[in-house]
Design a protein around this motif. Structure first.
Motif, PDB file in Angstrom:
ATOM      1  N   ASP A   1       0.928  -1.326   0.029  1.00  0.00           N
ATOM      2  CA  ASP A   1      -0.030  -0.148  -0.101  1.00  0.00           C
ATOM      3  C   ASP A   1       1.008   1.284   0.127  1.00  0.00           C
ATOM      4  O   ASP A   1       1.414   1.552   0.761  1.00  0.00           O
ATOM      5  N   GLN A   2       0.939   2.040  -1.097  1.00  0.00           N
ATOM      6  CA  GLN A   2       1.806   3.122  -1.075  1.00  0.00           C
ATOM      7  C   GLN A   2       1.145   4.379  -0.835  1.00  0.00           C
ATOM      8  O   GLN A   2       1.863   5.294  -1.004  1.00  0.00           O
ATOM      9  N   HIS A   3      -0.233   4.548  -0.857  1.00  0.00           N
ATOM     10  CA  HIS A   3      -0.799   5.974  -0.832  1.00  0.00           C
ATOM     11  C   HIS A   3      -1.974   5.727   0.187  1.00  0.00           C
ATOM     12  O   HIS A   3      -2.465   4.791   0.457  1.00  0.00           O
ATOM     13  N   GLY A   4      -2.071   6.774   0.739  1.00  0.00           N
ATOM     14  CA  GLY A   4      -3.632   6.996   1.639  1.00  0.00           C
ATOM     15  C   GLY A   4      -3.386   7.350   2.894  1.00  0.00           C
ATOM     16  O   GLY A   4      -1.925   7.260   3.397  1.00  0.00           O
ATOM     17  N   ASP A   5      -4.182   7.697   3.823  1.00  0.00           N
ATOM     18  CA  ASP A   5      -4.232   7.988   4.949  1.00  0.00           C
ATOM     19  C   ASP A   5      -4.577   6.588   5.585  1.00  0.00           C
ATOM     20  O   ASP A   5      -5.455   5.855   6.009  1.00  0.00           O
ATOM     21  N   ARG A   6      -3.347   6.100   6.619  1.00  0.00           N
ATOM     22  CA  ARG A   6      -3.393   4.882   7.102  1.00  0.00           C
ATOM     23  C   ARG A   6      -3.837   4.806   8.667  1.00  0.00           C
ATOM     24  O   ARG A   6      -3.813   4.039   9.452  1.00  0.00           O
ATOM     25  N   SER A   7      -4.355   6.139   9.089  1.00  0.00           N
ATOM     26  CA  SER A   7      -4.568   6.446  10.507  1.00  0.00           C
ATOM     27  C   SER A   7      -5.837   5.503  10.824  1.00  0.00           C
ATOM     28  O   SER A   7      -5.840   4.989  11.974  1.00  0.00           O
ATOM     29  N   ASN A   8      -6.694   5.167  10.116  1.00  0.00           N
ATOM     30  CA  ASN A   8      -7.922   4.247  10.460  1.00  0.00           C
ATOM     31  C   ASN A   8      -7.608   2.779  10.355  1.00  0.00           C
ATOM     32  O   ASN A   8      -7.985   1.937  10.932  1.00  0.00           O
ATOM     33  N   ASP A   9      -7.162   2.565   9.014  1.00  0.00           N
ATOM     34  CA  ASP A   9      -7.032   1.034   8.474  1.00  0.00           C
ATOM     35  C   ASP A   9      -5.543   0.575   8.846  1.00  0.00           C
ATOM     36  O   ASP A   9      -5.296  -0.718   8.346  1.00  0.00           O
TER      37      ASP A   9
END
Length: 174
Positions: A52-60
């Motif tokens: 996973d290279q992108h996105g906000d990982r604060s939740n998942d």
């Protein structure tokens, strides 16, 4: 994991379905019939990795990479002869999943992930408790792409081992 009941008391490994088609067809792995279930006969081991290279990982957290890793492990295999060797066929096939997930620098444990999303990848079989260990890789991509929801330039790589087999009952005590 989360679970939901079916008409015969079988519990699904995930309350979610991979797709509307799977939902309509009643596909989705179930939990083992007993807490004493053990994989006494190992038939097939599959490995994969997901990034996973992108996105906000604060939740998942590492969820997206873990789902990709499990899919990578299973999606290029066909196991018709193995299924025939399992008493009860694909409905009774045991699935063991071990995930190597990068460490969360805040608590020195594997990064958080939603195991119900991992569980819904399997169309049939009986999914044993998913084991999560420190592993995988977190690395810098050198880029932050705000349009893709990036909060940092970190990429997450998860390694997966998916094993299938069955319980012949020889280890169960009565």
């Amino acid at each position: 994991h989360s679970s939901s009941s079916t008409d015969d008391g079988d519990k699904r490994a995930s309350s979610q379905s991979w797709s509307q088609e799977w939902e309509r067809l009643g596909l989705g792995a179930r939990l083992p019939r007993s807490n004493n279930t053990q994989m006494t006969n190992l038939l097939f081991v599959q490995t994969g990795f997901g990034v996973d290279q992108h996105g906000d990982r604060s939740n998942d957290g590492a969820t997206k990479a873990a789902v990709r890793a499990v899919r990578n492990a299973i999606e290029f295999n066909s196991i018709p002869g193995v299924i025939e060797a399992i008493p009860g066929g694909r409905a009774e096939m045991l699935i063991q999943v071990k995930l190597g997930v990068p460490i969360d620098s805040k608590n020195d444990k594997p990064m958080a992930l939603d195991l119900s999303h991992v569980a819904k990848v399997f169309p049939y079989g009986r999914l044993m408790p998913i084991e999560v260990v420190v592993g995988g890789l977190a690395f810098s991509t050198g880029r932050i792409v705000p349009e893709l929801g990036d909060k940092d330039d970190e990429a997450i790589c998860v390694a997966a081992c998916v094993s299938i087999g069955y319980d012949d009952g020889s280890q169960n005590t009565k």
